[in-house]
Design an enzyme around this catalytic site. Structure first.
Site, short mmCIF file in Angstrom:
data_model
loop_
_atom_site.label_atom_id
_atom_site.label_comp_id
_atom_site.label_asym_id
_atom_site.label_seq_id
_atom_site.Cartn_x
_atom_site.Cartn_y
_atom_site.Cartn_z
CB SER A 14 -0.94 -0.07 1.06
OG SER A 14 -0.29 -0.29 2.31
CG ASP A 183 1.26 11.20 7.12
OD1 ASP A 183 1.77 10.23 7.64
OD2 ASP A 183 0.95 11.17 5.82
CG HIS A 186 2.64 7.77 4.60
ND1 HIS A 186 1.26 8.57 4.82
CD2 HIS A 186 1.98 6.76 4.17
CE1 HIS A 186 0.25 7.92 4.25
NE2 HIS A 186 0.74 6.86 3.99
#
Length: 231
Positions: A14, A183, A186
């Site tokens: 992902s 954030d 990530h």
């Protein structure tokens, strides 16, 4: 495909994969480390969970391809582990289904060839406060990331698949909450460097035949250049 043929390393996952080249990310590290030795292919799908990955794995890795990947690094789990809310669509996948999805993905990838090797990355931790502040979301909990990480590790042990415990690895650094995430989810360059180092170590220590150690792989055109220099 351009030639000559090199070993193919495919990164399948992902957003941790999709953003793997961002800000000197862990994918960038591998591409640099294996320059002229192996090709790094990105197959990252931001926001995806293991259910979606299982639906497309046969298209991403066709069995009739002439060249099979030498290594597939697989990451799914963070999106699966988000909180379930019956009133809000999300990427949540129940734990038992997540494990079965990952088992099916692993089984299929192992069937590609006798020399296709796997490394699974577990769900990493999150900084819940930073995630809320920067992204405005509160649907990920560090505790759940740990539960999904442990489930992935248990599956890999059962299937004899190399696994990297990102959940534990990232949190080994005392200041991990402030240095690891852009954030809350990530990776920063610092966290990516830690992940890349662990992946390279896993490859170096693997008893795979043929070996995928960077120092044992031939350097493309090295002999040709050396011969030209002598001539």
């Amino acid at each position: 495909m351009v030639g000559p043929a090199r070993p193919q390393f495919v990164l399948f996952g992902s957003s941790i994969v999709q953003l793997g080249f961002l800000l000197d990310g862990w994918a960038s590290d591998l591409a640099h480390y294996y320059a002229r030795k192996a090709d790094i292919f990105m197959r990252g799908y931001s926001g995806w969970n293991s259910r979606q990955a299982l639906e497309v794995v046969k298209q991403v890795f066709p069995k009739d391809d002439a060249v099979k990947p030498s290594l597939v690094i697989v990451y799914f789990g963070g999106n699966d582990s988000v909180l379930y809310d019956p009133d809000v669509p999300s990427s949540h996948v129940p734990l038992d289904e997540y494990v079965q999805n990952m088992r099916n993905i692993a089984t299929y990838l192992q069937s590609l060839s006798e020399t296709t090797r796997l490394i699974f990355l577990t769900a990493p931790p999150v900084n819940e406060e930073q995630m809320k502040e920067v992204l405005g979301i509160e649907n990920r909990k560090n505790e759940l990331c740990g539960i999904y990480s442990d489930a992935c590790l248990a599956l890999c042990k059962e299937m004899n698949i190399k696994a990297i415990d990102l959940f534990t690895l990232i949190q080994q650094r005392p200041d991990w909450l402030t240095t690891s995430f852009l954030d809350g989810i990530h990776f920063t360059a610092a966290a990516s460097a830690t992940v890349a180092s662990e992946i390279r170590l896993a490859i170096f220590q693997a008893d795979w035949t043929p070996s995928l150690r960077w120092d044992l792989l031939p350097t493309e055109f090295d002999v040709v250049v050396a011969a030209s220099a002598v001539g």
